[in-house]
Design an enzyme around this catalytic site. Structure first.
Site, short mmCIF file in Angstrom:
data_model
loop_
_atom_site.label_atom_id
_atom_site.label_comp_id
_atom_site.label_asym_id
_atom_site.label_seq_id
_atom_site.Cartn_x
_atom_site.Cartn_y
_atom_site.Cartn_z
N ASP A 21 -17.56 8.06 42.02
CA ASP A 21 -17.95 7.60 43.36
C ASP A 21 -18.14 8.79 44.31
O ASP A 21 -17.53 9.84 44.12
CB ASP A 21 -16.86 6.64 43.89
N ASN A 69 -24.24 -3.03 42.30
CA ASN A 69 -25.11 -1.99 42.85
C ASN A 69 -26.58 -2.41 42.90
O ASN A 69 -27.39 -1.79 43.60
CB ASN A 69 -24.98 -0.67 42.07
C1 IPE Z 1 -18.32 1.77 42.09
O1 IPE Z 1 -18.69 2.42 43.25
C2 IPE Z 1 -19.46 1.75 41.12
C3 IPE Z 1 -19.84 3.04 40.56
C4 IPE Z 1 -19.23 4.18 40.76
C5 IPE Z 1 -20.98 3.00 39.69
P1 IPE Z 1 -19.23 1.63 44.52
O2 IPE Z 1 -19.55 2.65 45.54
O3 IPE Z 1 -20.31 0.69 44.13
O4 IPE Z 1 -17.95 0.77 44.93
P2 IPE Z 1 -17.54 0.14 46.32
O5 IPE Z 1 -18.75 -0.58 46.83
O6 IPE Z 1 -17.17 1.27 47.23
O7 IPE Z 1 -16.39 -0.74 46.00
C1 IPE Z 2 -21.50 6.44 43.23
O1 IPE Z 2 -21.77 7.01 44.47
C2 IPE Z 2 -22.75 6.19 42.43
C3 IPE Z 2 -23.15 4.76 42.38
C4 IPE Z 2 -22.43 3.76 42.80
C5 IPE Z 2 -24.44 4.48 41.78
P1 IPE Z 2 -22.11 6.12 45.72
O2 IPE Z 2 -23.58 5.98 45.83
O3 IPE Z 2 -21.35 4.85 45.73
O4 IPE Z 2 -21.58 7.07 46.89
P2 IPE Z 2 -20.84 6.64 48.23
O5 IPE Z 2 -19.69 5.78 47.86
O6 IPE Z 2 -21.86 5.92 49.05
O7 IPE Z 2 -20.43 7.94 48.84
MG MG Z 3 -19.54 4.34 46.49
#
Ligand code: IPE
Ligand code: IPE
Ligand code: MG
Length: 236
Positions: A21, A69
Protein backbone atom coordinates in the site's frame (compact mmCIF):
# COMPACT_ATOMS: atom_id res chain seq x y z
CA UNK A 1 21.60 -0.72 9.89
CA UNK A 2 20.31 -4.25 9.59
CA UNK A 3 21.79 -6.99 7.44
CA UNK A 4 20.87 -10.39 6.08
CA UNK A 5 23.33 -12.05 8.50
CA UNK A 6 21.07 -11.14 11.42
CA UNK A 7 18.30 -13.35 10.06
CA UNK A 8 17.96 -16.74 11.76
CA UNK A 9 17.62 -19.00 8.73
CA UNK A 10 16.18 -21.81 10.83
CA UNK A 11 13.23 -19.52 11.67
CA UNK A 12 12.67 -17.99 8.26
CA UNK A 13 8.98 -17.43 7.52
CA UNK A 14 8.01 -19.95 4.85
CA UNK A 15 5.22 -17.81 3.48
CA UNK A 16 5.29 -14.01 3.52
CA UNK A 17 2.27 -12.02 2.35
CA UNK A 18 2.45 -8.28 1.64
CA UNK A 19 -0.26 -5.63 1.32
CA UNK A 20 1.64 -3.27 -0.96
CA UNK A 21 0.00 0.00 0.00
CA UNK A 22 0.96 3.66 -0.40
CA UNK A 23 1.74 4.19 -4.08
CA UNK A 24 -0.79 7.01 -4.31
CA UNK A 25 0.51 8.81 -1.20
CA UNK A 26 4.08 8.45 -2.44
CA UNK A 27 3.13 10.21 -5.68
CA UNK A 28 1.01 12.85 -3.91
CA UNK A 29 3.94 13.83 -1.68
CA UNK A 30 5.88 14.62 -4.86
CA UNK A 31 2.93 16.29 -6.62
CA UNK A 32 3.03 13.53 -9.25
CA UNK A 33 0.15 11.58 -10.82
CA UNK A 34 -0.89 8.44 -8.86
CA UNK A 35 0.18 6.26 -11.75
CA UNK A 36 3.82 7.32 -11.28
CA UNK A 37 3.45 5.94 -7.76
CA UNK A 38 2.26 2.60 -9.19
CA UNK A 39 5.09 2.58 -11.76
CA UNK A 40 7.62 3.13 -8.98
CA UNK A 41 5.85 0.47 -6.92
CA UNK A 42 6.54 -2.07 -9.65
CA UNK A 43 10.26 -1.44 -9.21
CA UNK A 44 9.88 -2.33 -5.53
CA UNK A 45 8.04 -5.51 -6.53
CA UNK A 46 11.00 -6.58 -8.70
CA UNK A 47 13.48 -5.85 -5.89
CA UNK A 48 11.48 -7.67 -3.23
CA UNK A 49 10.74 -10.73 -5.39
CA UNK A 50 14.44 -11.05 -6.18
CA UNK A 51 15.42 -10.59 -2.54
CA UNK A 52 12.82 -13.03 -1.18
CA UNK A 53 14.10 -15.61 -3.64
CA UNK A 54 17.70 -14.98 -2.51
CA UNK A 55 16.67 -15.47 1.12
CA UNK A 56 14.98 -18.73 0.14
CA UNK A 57 11.46 -17.72 1.13
CA UNK A 58 9.21 -20.49 -0.18
CA UNK A 59 6.01 -18.54 -0.87
CA UNK A 60 5.62 -14.80 -1.44
CA UNK A 61 2.09 -13.43 -1.85
CA UNK A 62 1.67 -9.87 -3.08
CA UNK A 63 -1.63 -7.99 -2.96
CA UNK A 64 -1.49 -6.01 -6.19
CA UNK A 65 -5.13 -5.21 -7.02
CA UNK A 66 -8.20 -5.84 -4.92
CA UNK A 67 -11.73 -6.71 -6.02
CA UNK A 68 -12.69 -3.31 -4.56
CA UNK A 69 -9.97 -1.47 -6.49
CA UNK A 70 -12.15 -1.79 -9.63
CA UNK A 71 -14.08 1.15 -8.16
CA UNK A 72 -11.15 3.51 -8.75
CA UNK A 73 -11.16 6.00 -11.64
CA UNK A 74 -11.04 4.31 -15.02
CA UNK A 75 -7.66 5.84 -16.01
CA UNK A 76 -6.00 4.59 -12.82
CA UNK A 77 -7.42 1.09 -13.34
CA UNK A 78 -6.38 0.90 -16.99
CA UNK A 79 -2.94 2.27 -16.08
CA UNK A 80 -2.47 -0.48 -13.50
CA UNK A 81 -3.58 -3.12 -16.06
CA UNK A 82 -0.93 -1.82 -18.48
CA UNK A 83 1.73 -1.98 -15.78
CA UNK A 84 0.79 -5.60 -15.11
CA UNK A 85 1.13 -6.43 -18.77
CA UNK A 86 4.58 -4.85 -18.95
CA UNK A 87 5.60 -6.55 -15.69
CA UNK A 88 4.71 -10.00 -17.06
CA UNK A 89 6.45 -9.30 -20.38
CA UNK A 90 9.63 -8.18 -18.59
CA UNK A 91 9.74 -10.63 -15.72
CA UNK A 92 8.63 -14.05 -16.99
CA UNK A 93 12.14 -14.97 -18.19
CA UNK A 94 13.65 -13.80 -14.90
CA UNK A 95 11.18 -16.02 -13.07
CA UNK A 96 12.20 -19.00 -15.20
CA UNK A 97 15.90 -18.31 -14.62
CA UNK A 98 15.39 -18.00 -10.88
CA UNK A 99 13.15 -21.00 -10.31
CA UNK A 100 10.08 -18.93 -9.52
CA UNK A 101 6.61 -20.31 -10.24
CA UNK A 102 3.98 -17.63 -10.82
CA UNK A 103 0.50 -18.20 -9.46
CA UNK A 104 -2.32 -15.69 -9.65
CA UNK A 105 -5.11 -15.61 -7.08
CA UNK A 106 -8.33 -13.70 -7.65
CA UNK A 107 -11.11 -13.34 -10.20
CA UNK A 108 -9.08 -12.75 -13.32
CA UNK A 109 -12.16 -13.15 -15.53
CA UNK A 110 -12.72 -9.45 -14.79
CA UNK A 111 -9.34 -8.50 -16.27
CA UNK A 112 -8.90 -7.42 -19.91
CA UNK A 113 -8.88 -10.53 -22.13
CA UNK A 114 -5.39 -9.99 -23.48
CA UNK A 115 -4.02 -9.68 -19.96
CA UNK A 116 -5.81 -12.90 -18.95
CA UNK A 117 -3.94 -14.65 -21.77
CA UNK A 118 -0.61 -13.15 -20.67
CA UNK A 119 -1.26 -14.29 -17.10
CA UNK A 120 -2.15 -17.85 -18.18
CA UNK A 121 0.93 -17.92 -20.38
CA UNK A 122 3.30 -16.81 -17.63
CA UNK A 123 1.73 -19.26 -15.16
CA UNK A 124 2.09 -22.10 -17.67
CA UNK A 125 5.70 -21.23 -18.56
CA UNK A 126 6.80 -21.10 -14.93
CA UNK A 127 4.71 -23.91 -13.49
CA UNK A 128 7.55 -26.44 -13.09
CA UNK A 129 9.75 -24.05 -11.14
CA UNK A 130 10.40 -25.23 -7.63
CA UNK A 131 12.43 -22.66 -5.70
CA UNK A 132 9.70 -20.16 -4.83
CA UNK A 133 6.02 -19.60 -5.50
CA UNK A 134 5.14 -16.02 -6.34
CA UNK A 135 1.45 -15.54 -5.71
CA UNK A 136 0.06 -12.33 -7.09
CA UNK A 137 -3.39 -11.33 -5.85
CA UNK A 138 -5.24 -9.65 -8.71
CA UNK A 139 -8.89 -8.68 -8.68
CA UNK A 140 -8.74 -10.50 -5.35
CA UNK A 141 -11.09 -10.26 -2.40
CA UNK A 142 -11.09 -12.68 0.53
CA UNK A 143 -14.85 -12.61 1.07
CA UNK A 144 -15.38 -13.38 -2.62
CA UNK A 145 -12.81 -16.19 -2.31
CA UNK A 146 -14.65 -17.63 0.71
CA UNK A 147 -18.00 -17.57 -1.11
CA UNK A 148 -16.38 -19.21 -4.12
CA UNK A 149 -15.01 -21.94 -1.84
CA UNK A 150 -18.51 -22.53 -0.44
CA UNK A 151 -19.86 -22.95 -3.97
CA UNK A 152 -17.06 -25.37 -4.86
CA UNK A 153 -17.90 -27.47 -1.78
CA UNK A 154 -21.61 -27.43 -2.64
CA UNK A 155 -20.86 -28.48 -6.24
CA UNK A 156 -18.75 -31.36 -4.91
CA UNK A 157 -21.61 -32.39 -2.65
CA UNK A 158 -19.49 -31.98 0.48
CA UNK A 159 -22.14 -31.30 3.15
CA UNK A 160 -19.95 -31.39 6.22
CA UNK A 161 -16.61 -29.85 5.18
CA UNK A 162 -13.50 -30.00 7.34
CA UNK A 163 -11.05 -27.12 7.64
CA UNK A 164 -8.87 -28.97 5.15
CA UNK A 165 -11.74 -29.32 2.65
CA UNK A 166 -12.30 -25.60 2.97
CA UNK A 167 -8.63 -24.65 2.58
CA UNK A 168 -8.42 -26.91 -0.45
CA UNK A 169 -11.25 -24.94 -2.08
CA UNK A 170 -9.48 -21.58 -1.78
CA UNK A 171 -7.22 -20.06 -4.43
CA UNK A 172 -4.32 -20.84 -2.09
CA UNK A 173 -5.05 -24.61 -2.01
CA UNK A 174 -1.98 -26.60 -1.10
CA UNK A 175 0.03 -23.62 0.13
CA UNK A 176 1.00 -23.09 3.77
CA UNK A 177 -0.76 -20.17 5.48
CA UNK A 178 1.26 -16.93 5.66
CA UNK A 179 3.58 -16.84 8.67
CA UNK A 180 4.16 -13.13 8.28
CA UNK A 181 1.81 -10.48 6.90
CA UNK A 182 3.39 -7.12 6.09
CA UNK A 183 1.43 -3.96 5.32
CA UNK A 184 3.22 -0.84 4.14
CA UNK A 185 2.02 2.77 4.58
CA UNK A 186 0.78 2.52 8.13
CA UNK A 187 -2.86 1.51 7.70
CA UNK A 188 -3.81 -0.98 10.40
CA UNK A 189 -6.36 -2.95 8.45
CA UNK A 190 -6.66 -6.06 6.33
CA UNK A 191 -8.67 -4.65 3.38
CA UNK A 192 -10.25 -7.99 2.40
CA UNK A 193 -6.96 -9.86 2.07
CA UNK A 194 -6.61 -13.60 2.85
CA UNK A 195 -9.14 -13.56 5.72
CA UNK A 196 -9.15 -17.34 6.19
CA UNK A 197 -5.43 -17.86 5.69
CA UNK A 198 -4.15 -15.21 8.13
CA UNK A 199 -5.86 -16.70 11.19
CA UNK A 200 -2.48 -17.09 12.92
CA UNK A 201 -0.18 -14.90 10.82
CA UNK A 202 2.12 -12.46 12.58
CA UNK A 203 1.25 -8.93 11.45
CA UNK A 204 3.85 -6.25 10.78
CA UNK A 205 2.80 -2.73 9.79
CA UNK A 206 5.38 -0.18 8.67
CA UNK A 207 4.83 3.49 7.85
CA UNK A 208 7.19 3.20 4.88
CA UNK A 209 5.30 3.71 1.61
CA UNK A 210 5.51 0.81 -0.85
CA UNK A 211 7.66 2.65 -3.46
CA UNK A 212 10.18 3.36 -0.65
CA UNK A 213 10.10 -0.21 0.73
CA UNK A 214 13.37 -2.07 0.14
CA UNK A 215 15.58 -4.98 1.20
CA UNK A 216 16.46 -3.32 4.50
CA UNK A 217 12.81 -2.75 5.42
CA UNK A 218 12.06 -6.35 4.45
CA UNK A 219 14.85 -7.60 6.74
CA UNK A 220 13.45 -5.43 9.57
CA UNK A 221 10.06 -7.10 9.17
CA UNK A 222 11.62 -10.57 9.26
CA UNK A 223 13.73 -9.71 12.33
CA UNK A 224 10.64 -8.39 14.11
CA UNK A 225 8.78 -11.60 13.20
CA UNK A 226 11.64 -13.69 14.59
CA UNK A 227 11.27 -12.02 18.00
CA UNK A 228 7.63 -13.06 18.31
CA UNK A 229 6.42 -16.04 20.30
CA UNK A 230 3.85 -17.85 18.20
CA UNK A 231 1.48 -19.61 20.54
CA UNK A 232 -1.45 -20.75 18.36
CA UNK A 233 -3.68 -20.60 21.42
CA UNK A 234 -1.45 -22.82 23.52
CA UNK A 235 0.72 -21.82 26.48
CA UNK A 236 4.51 -21.88 26.47
C1 IPE B 1 -5.31 -2.73 -0.36
O1 IPE B 1 -5.03 -1.38 -0.45
C2 IPE B 1 -5.22 -3.36 -1.71
C3 IPE B 1 -3.89 -3.44 -2.30
C4 IPE B 1 -2.78 -3.07 -1.72
C5 IPE B 1 -3.85 -3.99 -3.62
P1 IPE B 1 -6.19 -0.29 -0.59
O2 IPE B 1 -5.51 1.02 -0.70
O3 IPE B 1 -7.12 -0.66 -1.68
O4 IPE B 1 -6.95 -0.45 0.80
P2 IPE B 1 -7.86 0.58 1.59
O5 IPE B 1 -8.84 1.13 0.61
O6 IPE B 1 -6.96 1.64 2.12
O7 IPE B 1 -8.47 -0.24 2.67
C1 IPE C 1 -1.53 0.40 -3.39
O1 IPE C 1 -1.34 1.77 -3.36
C2 IPE C 1 -1.72 -0.13 -4.79
C3 IPE C 1 -3.13 -0.48 -5.10
C4 IPE C 1 -4.10 -0.53 -4.24
C5 IPE C 1 -3.41 -0.80 -6.49
P1 IPE C 1 -2.55 2.77 -3.30
O2 IPE C 1 -2.90 3.18 -4.69
O3 IPE C 1 -3.68 2.24 -2.50
O4 IPE C 1 -1.87 4.00 -2.54
P2 IPE C 1 -2.53 4.95 -1.46
O5 IPE C 1 -3.12 4.09 -0.40
O6 IPE C 1 -3.57 5.75 -2.18
O7 IPE C 1 -1.40 5.78 -0.98
MG1 MG D 1 -4.13 2.37 -0.53
Amino acid sequence: MVSTEQIDLSKLPQHIAIIMDGNGRWAKKRILPRLIGHTTGVKTVKKIVEFARKLNVKVLTLYAFSAENWQRPEDEVSGIMKLLKVYLANETDNMINNGIALNVIGDISRMPEELQKDIKNAVEKTKNNKAMILNIALSYGARQEILRACKILIDKGIKNPTEKDFSDSLYTAGLPDPDLLIRTSGEKRISNFLLWQIAYSEIYVTDVLWPDFNEEEFIKAILDYQKRERRFGKIA
